[in-house]
Design an enzyme around this catalytic site. Structure first.
Site, short mmCIF file in Angstrom:
data_model
loop_
_atom_site.label_atom_id
_atom_site.label_comp_id
_atom_site.label_asym_id
_atom_site.label_seq_id
_atom_site.Cartn_x
_atom_site.Cartn_y
_atom_site.Cartn_z
N CYS A 212 0.74 -1.41 0.32
CA CYS A 212 -0.17 0.20 0.11
C CYS A 212 1.44 1.36 0.40
O CYS A 212 0.07 2.49 -0.12
CB CYS A 212 -1.14 0.09 1.46
SG CYS A 212 -1.77 -1.21 0.81
N HIS B 192 -3.90 7.52 2.23
CA HIS B 192 -4.45 6.09 1.66
C HIS B 192 -5.70 5.27 1.88
O HIS B 192 -5.15 5.93 3.20
CB HIS B 192 -2.39 4.46 2.16
CG HIS B 192 -3.23 3.33 1.75
ND1 HIS B 192 -4.12 3.13 0.90
CD2 HIS B 192 -2.94 2.56 2.09
CE1 HIS B 192 -3.72 1.29 0.63
NE2 HIS B 192 -4.03 1.34 1.67
N ASN C 178 -9.99 -0.59 -0.21
CA ASN C 178 -8.46 0.14 -0.11
C ASN C 178 -8.19 -1.14 -1.68
O ASN C 178 -7.49 -1.76 -1.84
CB ASN C 178 -7.96 -1.16 0.86
CG ASN C 178 -6.61 -0.81 0.99
OD1 ASN C 178 -5.43 -0.67 0.48
ND2 ASN C 178 -5.97 -1.43 2.44
O1 UT7 Z 1 -3.82 -1.31 3.29
C1 UT7 Z 1 -2.75 -1.63 4.01
C2 UT7 Z 1 -2.73 -1.86 5.34
N1 UT7 Z 1 -3.96 -2.51 6.76
C3 UT7 Z 1 -4.46 -1.91 6.78
O2 UT7 Z 1 -4.66 -0.13 7.59
C4 UT7 Z 1 -5.45 -2.37 7.22
C5 UT7 Z 1 -6.05 -2.27 9.21
N2 UT7 Z 1 -7.01 -3.27 9.97
C6 UT7 Z 1 -8.02 -2.93 9.56
O3 UT7 Z 1 -9.13 -1.75 8.51
C7 UT7 Z 1 -9.15 -3.18 10.86
O4 UT7 Z 1 -8.72 -3.98 11.48
C8 UT7 Z 1 -10.65 -4.29 9.65
C9 UT7 Z 1 -11.32 -3.10 9.42
C10 UT7 Z 1 -9.89 -5.31 9.35
C11 UT7 Z 1 -10.81 -4.75 11.31
O5 UT7 Z 1 -11.54 -3.58 12.33
P1 UT7 Z 1 -10.85 -4.17 13.59
O6 UT7 Z 1 -11.85 -3.43 14.54
O7 UT7 Z 1 -9.76 -3.87 13.83
O8 UT7 Z 1 -12.11 -5.14 13.58
P2 UT7 Z 1 -10.96 -6.60 14.55
O9 UT7 Z 1 -10.38 -7.40 13.28
O10 UT7 Z 1 -10.52 -6.43 15.96
O11 UT7 Z 1 -12.41 -7.67 14.53
C12 UT7 Z 1 -13.75 -7.07 16.00
C13 UT7 Z 1 -14.57 -8.39 15.42
C14 UT7 Z 1 -14.23 -9.90 15.64
O12 UT7 Z 1 -14.95 -10.52 16.40
P3 UT7 Z 1 -14.73 -10.48 18.47
O13 UT7 Z 1 -13.82 -11.06 18.49
O14 UT7 Z 1 -15.36 -9.42 18.82
O15 UT7 Z 1 -16.12 -11.69 18.35
C15 UT7 Z 1 -13.98 -9.39 13.88
O16 UT7 Z 1 -14.41 -12.06 13.58
O17 UT7 Z 1 -15.81 -8.17 14.65
C16 UT7 Z 1 -15.17 -9.37 13.54
N3 UT7 Z 1 -15.21 -9.53 12.24
C17 UT7 Z 1 -16.33 -8.89 11.52
N4 UT7 Z 1 -17.72 -9.21 11.65
C18 UT7 Z 1 -19.21 -8.96 10.96
C19 UT7 Z 1 -14.31 -8.79 11.63
N5 UT7 Z 1 -14.17 -9.01 10.18
C20 UT7 Z 1 -15.70 -8.67 10.16
C21 UT7 Z 1 -16.88 -8.58 8.66
N6 UT7 Z 1 -17.82 -8.49 9.02
N7 UT7 Z 1 -16.60 -8.76 7.61
#
Ligand code: UT7
Length: 329
Positions: free
Chosen positions: A113, A253, A283
Site C-alpha cells: 500500500c 492511503h 482499499n
Molecule cells: O492497507 C494496508 C494496511 N491495512 C490496513 O491498514 C488494515 C487495517 N485494519 C483494519 O482496517 C481493521 O482492523 C479491520 C477493518 C480489518 C477490522 O476492524 P477491527 O475493528 O480491527 O476489528 P477486529 O479485527 O478487532 O474484529 C472485531 C470483531 C471480531 O469478532 P469478535 O472476536 O469480537 O467476536 C471479528 O471476528 O469483528 C469480527 N469481524 C467481522 N464482523 C462482521 C471481522 N471482520 C468482520 C466482518 N463482518 N467483515
C-alpha cells in the site's frame, strides 16, 4: 535540477461490488463494514482485465494532462502487488509495450500500500541526480485477483483500480517536490502477506491458487498504522517547517476511514483538507493515493501550487509520507 509533480490520471473499473452483495458472500453486514472501515462499495476489474490494462488507461490520462509527449518519457515505474505475471515480465515492461514505448527504463517495485510513495521517491531521486527527465509513475492493482472471498476479515476491504502521474525535471524550485519519507520494518512482515507462491514456501509442489491470497492481522496492523503514520506526518511537517494549516490537501492511503480520521485529528486538520475516497473504492493498495488525487483533480479542486501531504502504510511492513506542491495545470 528539481522534480515536479506535473500531472495525475486514474482508471476505475466499471463493476461495483457493494456491501450488500458482500453480505451474501460472507458473514458480514453493511452496518459492520461501514462502521469499522467507512467503505460502502469497491470496484472490481473484469475477468479479462489485467493490472497493466488499468495502468495504461491511467497513464494515458496523466501523459495527456502533462503536456509531455510520450516519446520524451524515459522511465516507467509501477508499484503493484498484483502484477500481470509473477515474476516476469514486469508489469512496467508490459505497460511500456502496450503504450508503444519499447526503449524506456521500466521496472516494478513491491511496497504494497506504500507503493505510490516509494515510486514517487524513486522518480524524484532519478530526476534530481540528472539520470532521467520525465518519469511515469503508476500504482495499479487488481486486488480482487489476490483476495480470498471467503475471508470476511479481508474481502470487505479491497478493490481494483489504477492511478498514474508524470514526474518531470524542472529548474523552478517553487514546483519541486519538497520531501519524501519512506521506511520499512520487515520484522512485522507476517502482519500482511501472501504467504505462498515464492521461494519462501517449502510446499510449492502443493501450491493452490488460494495459497497466494492476502492474509492479514487486521487489528494489529490497524494499531501500528495509526501510531506510525501519526509520528511520520508530524515529523515530515516539522522537518520542513510546515504547519498542518498550510496543507491544502491531505491525501492519505485509503485503507480505513478510522485510520485516516485518527491521523487527520492528530494534525488537527479540518474536514475540507482531508481527501476521502475509501467509501467508493475501498482499499486499492498502491493505486489508492493517485486515484484519490485524480478524483480531486477531476472535480476541479486541485490547483497549481497547492500543497499536498500524502501518507501510506502497508505490507512489508512499509510506510511513508510526502510533502509537495501540485505542479500541474
Ligand atoms: O492497507 C494496508 C494496511 N491495512 C490496513 O491498514 C488494515 C487495517 N485494519 C483494519 O482496517 C481493521 O482492523 C479491520 C477493518 C480489518 C477490522 O476492524 P477491527 O475493528 O480491527 O476489528 P477486529 O479485527 O478487532 O474484529 C472485531 C470483531 C471480531 O469478532 P469478535 O472476536 O469480537 O467476536 C471479528 O471476528 O469483528 C469480527 N469481524 C467481522 N464482523 C462482521 C471481522 N471482520 C468482520 C466482518 N463482518 N467483515
Amino acid at each position: 535540477m528539481y522534480a515536479a509533480f506535473r500531472s495525475i490520471g486514474a482508471y476505475v473499473p466499471e463493476k461495483i461490488l457493494t456491501n450488500a452483495e458482500l453480505s451474501k458472500m460472507v458473514d458480514t453486514t453493511d452496518e459492520w463494514i461501514t462502521k469499522r472501515t467507512g467503505i460502502k462499495e469497491r470496484r472490481i476489474a473484469a475477468a479479462n482485465e489485467t493490472t497493466s490494462d488499468m495502468a495504461v488507461q491511467a497513464a494515458e490520462k496523466a501523459i495527456e494532462r502533462s503536456g509531455i509527449s510520450k516519446e520524451d518519457i524515459d522511465m516507467i515505474v509501477v508499484a503493484t502487488i498484483s502484477p500481470d505475471y509473477f515474476n516476469m515480465p514486469s508489469t512496467a515492461t508490459v505497460v511500456a509495450h502496450k503504450m508503444g514505448l519499447d526503449k524506456v527504463t521500466a521496472f516494478d517495485i513491491s511496497a504494497a500500500c506504500t507503493g505510490f510513495i516509494y515510486v514517487l521517491s524513486i522518480a524524484k531521486a532519478f530526476i534530481e541526480s540528472g539520470m532521467k527527465k520525465n518519469v511515469l509513475i503508476i500504482g495499479a492493482e487488481k486486488m480482487s485477483a489476490i483476495t480470498d472471498y471467503t475471508d470476511r476479515g479481508t474481502c470487505i476491504l479491497f478493490g481494483d483500480g489504477a492511478g498514474a502521474a508524470m514526474i518531470c525535471a524542472t529548474d523552478n524550485k517553487e514546483e519541486a517536490i519538497t520531501d519524501i519519507h519512506t521506511a520499512a520494518d520487515g520484522s512485522l512482515g507476517d502482519f500482511l502477506m501472501t504467504p505462498d507462491g515464492g521461494t519462501g514456501n517449502p510446499h510449492q509442489a502443493e501450491l493452490k491458487a488460494e495459497a497466494s491470497f492476502i492474509q492479514m492481522k487486521g487489528n494489529e496492523t490497524f494499531k501500528i498504522a495509526v501510531r506510525t503514520l501519526t509520528n511520520d506526518v508530524v515529523e515530515i511537517l516539522a522537518e520542513n517547517n510546515t504547519k498542518a494549516s498550510q496543507i491544502k490537501h491531505f491525501i492519505p492511503h485509503q485503507a480505513n476511514y478510522r485510520i485516516i480520521k485518527a491521523v487527520g485529528d492528530a494534525l488537527k486538520l479540518e474536514k475540507e483538507q482531508v481527501v476521502l475516497t475509501v467509501h467508493k473504492y475501498g482499499n486499492t493498495s498502491g493505486a489508492s493515493i493517485p486515484m484519490a488525487m485524480n478524483d480531486l483533480y477531476e472535480e476541479g479542486n486541485l490547483k497549481t501550487g497547492e500543497l499536498m501531504l500524502l501518507d501510506a502504510f502497508g505490507g512489508g511492513l512499509t510506510w511513508g509520507s510526502a510533502l509537495l506542491p501540485f505542479a500541474g495545470k
